[in-house]
Motif scaffolding. Structure first.
Motif, short mmCIF file in Angstrom:
data_model
loop_
_atom_site.label_atom_id
_atom_site.label_comp_id
_atom_site.label_asym_id
_atom_site.label_seq_id
_atom_site.Cartn_x
_atom_site.Cartn_y
_atom_site.Cartn_z
N GLY A 1 2.12 -5.48 -55.67
CA GLY A 1 1.23 -4.81 -54.72
C GLY A 1 0.56 -3.58 -55.30
N LYS B 1 -2.26 -0.50 -50.27
CA LYS B 1 -0.82 -0.27 -50.43
C LYS B 1 -0.55 1.00 -51.23
CE LYS B 1 3.03 -3.46 -50.90
NZ LYS B 1 3.48 -3.38 -49.52
N ASP C 1 4.10 3.57 -46.85
CA ASP C 1 4.66 2.30 -47.34
C ASP C 1 5.37 2.61 -48.65
OD1 ASP C 1 5.20 -0.12 -48.54
OD2 ASP C 1 3.21 -0.97 -48.22
N SER D 1 6.90 0.92 -50.79
CA SER D 1 7.06 -0.16 -51.76
C SER D 1 6.90 0.29 -53.22
CB SER D 1 6.05 -1.28 -51.49
OG SER D 1 6.16 -1.75 -50.18
N THR E 1 0.12 -1.19 -44.15
CA THR E 1 0.62 -2.26 -45.02
C THR E 1 2.12 -2.34 -44.83
OG1 THR E 1 0.82 -0.73 -46.87
CG2 THR E 1 -1.20 -2.03 -46.77
N GLU E 2 2.66 -3.53 -44.99
CA GLU E 2 4.08 -3.77 -44.76
C GLU E 2 4.91 -3.31 -45.96
OE1 GLU E 2 6.49 -7.67 -43.42
OE2 GLU E 2 4.31 -7.79 -43.23
N THR F 1 7.36 -4.02 -48.66
CA THR F 1 7.71 -5.30 -49.29
C THR F 1 8.67 -5.06 -50.46
OG1 THR F 1 5.68 -5.05 -50.57
CG2 THR F 1 5.58 -6.53 -48.67
N PRO G 1 9.16 -8.25 -53.41
CA PRO G 1 8.05 -8.35 -54.37
C PRO G 1 7.90 -7.07 -55.20
CG PRO G 1 7.33 -9.12 -52.23
CD PRO G 1 8.69 -8.52 -52.03
#
Lengths: 148, 143
Positions: free
Chosen positions: A22, A28, A40, A42, B3-4, B6, B9
């Motif tokens: 991402g 993101k 986020d 991530s 946005t999620e 994750t 990933p």
């Protein structure tokens, strides 16, 4: 030739990593920095995971006398902090925060044919070339006399 | 735009980015920094253009191959006007050239080597990026 093939394969793995993680998605990336909004986290895991693998891998690889397809490792040796490093990184951060594109994130996204990624990479590449020209010209110019 | 989160990933993709950096060091003895690879591929007279162009080609090909294999492209969203994308590209281009690297070169490869320059650069560009997003979204109020 073998060095070109191994670099191409490493590039493929890099591009897949950017796409899966991402890191190539500007929305993101911007949300990662928006801790007080639509945060986020991530990309924290992307960086942690990439760093863990690289730290362990480098430790094993750099123990060898040389890489597989070259006579030696090409490693930066400077350790000093200078204004160019800090100022340049600050400018990079501002640019990154405006659109959510960094070089490694944007280049693989060219493979999706995204116009925004293409526009970003063209602007960035132009600025890189012009900056290199200016730096080289500045290095060639004779030192200016000090006048106070 | 939301946005999620994750995590799977993110960890998998991050591991691949790391694996690429380790492979490029093991086989080519090179830092997998996209700033250095792109500028080295563009600059006239610079040696070692071949491996750099191959790395870039591989990096660009990967998301296209994944699209073919999976039947859908990976998520990508950028809703900025063109002028903002160009401004961002110009700032990043000048910045990474003076700073000698970006997220891949300083943030991953450099920190993995515990380079003081890379650690400082990463702290600075992360802080400035965070501050810029804060100003744009919460001070200027642009979504």
């Amino acid at each position: 030739m073998r060095a070109v093939i191994s670099a191409g394969l490493a590039g493929l793995v890099f591009g897949a990593g950017i796409a899966i993680s991402g890191m190539g998605n500007p929305a993101k990336v911007l949300n990662f920095f928006d801790v007080f909004g639509t945060w986020d986290p991530s990309l924290l895991l992307v960086m942690a995971s990439a760093l863990t693998v690289t730290m362990i891998g480098y430790r094993l690889v750099l123990r060898r006398p040389a890489p597989r397809f070259d006579s030696g490792f090409h490693l930066p040796t400077r350790r000093d902090l200078d204004p160019a490093l800090i100022g340049g990184s600050a400018l990079f951060g501002i640019g990154w925060g405006i659109a959510g594109f960094c070089p490694g994130g944007a280049i693989p996204m060219l493979g999706l044919g995204e116009p925004a990624a293409l526009l970003f990479v063209l602007a960035m590449a132009t600025a890189m070339l012009v900056t290199h020209q200016l730096r080289n010209a500045a290095r060639r110019a004779p030192p200016q006399p000090q006048t106070n | 735009m939301i946005t999620e989160f994750t995590p799977i990933p993110a960890i998998l993709g991050g591991a691949l980015i790391g694996a690429s950096a380790v492979a490029l060091m093991a086989f080519n003895g090179r830092i997998a920094g996209l700033t250095g690879i792109l500028s080295g591929a563009m600059l006239p007279g610079a040696g070692g253009r071949g491996w750099r162009l191959a790395f870039l080609a591989g990096a660009i090909l990967a998301p296209a191959l994944m699209w073919l294999a999976l039947g859908a492209p990976v998520p990508f969203a950028s809703d900025l006007p063109a002028w903002a994308v160009i401004l961002s590209g110009l700032l990043v281009g000048v910045g990474v050239t003076y700073g000698g690297g970006c997220t891949s070169g300083h943030g991953v490869c450099g920190i993995a080597r515990l380079s003081p320059r890379s650690i400082a650069a990463t702290v600075v560009f992360m802080a400035f990026s965070g501050a810029t997003v804060f100003v744009v979204r919460h001070v200027l109020g642009v979504a």
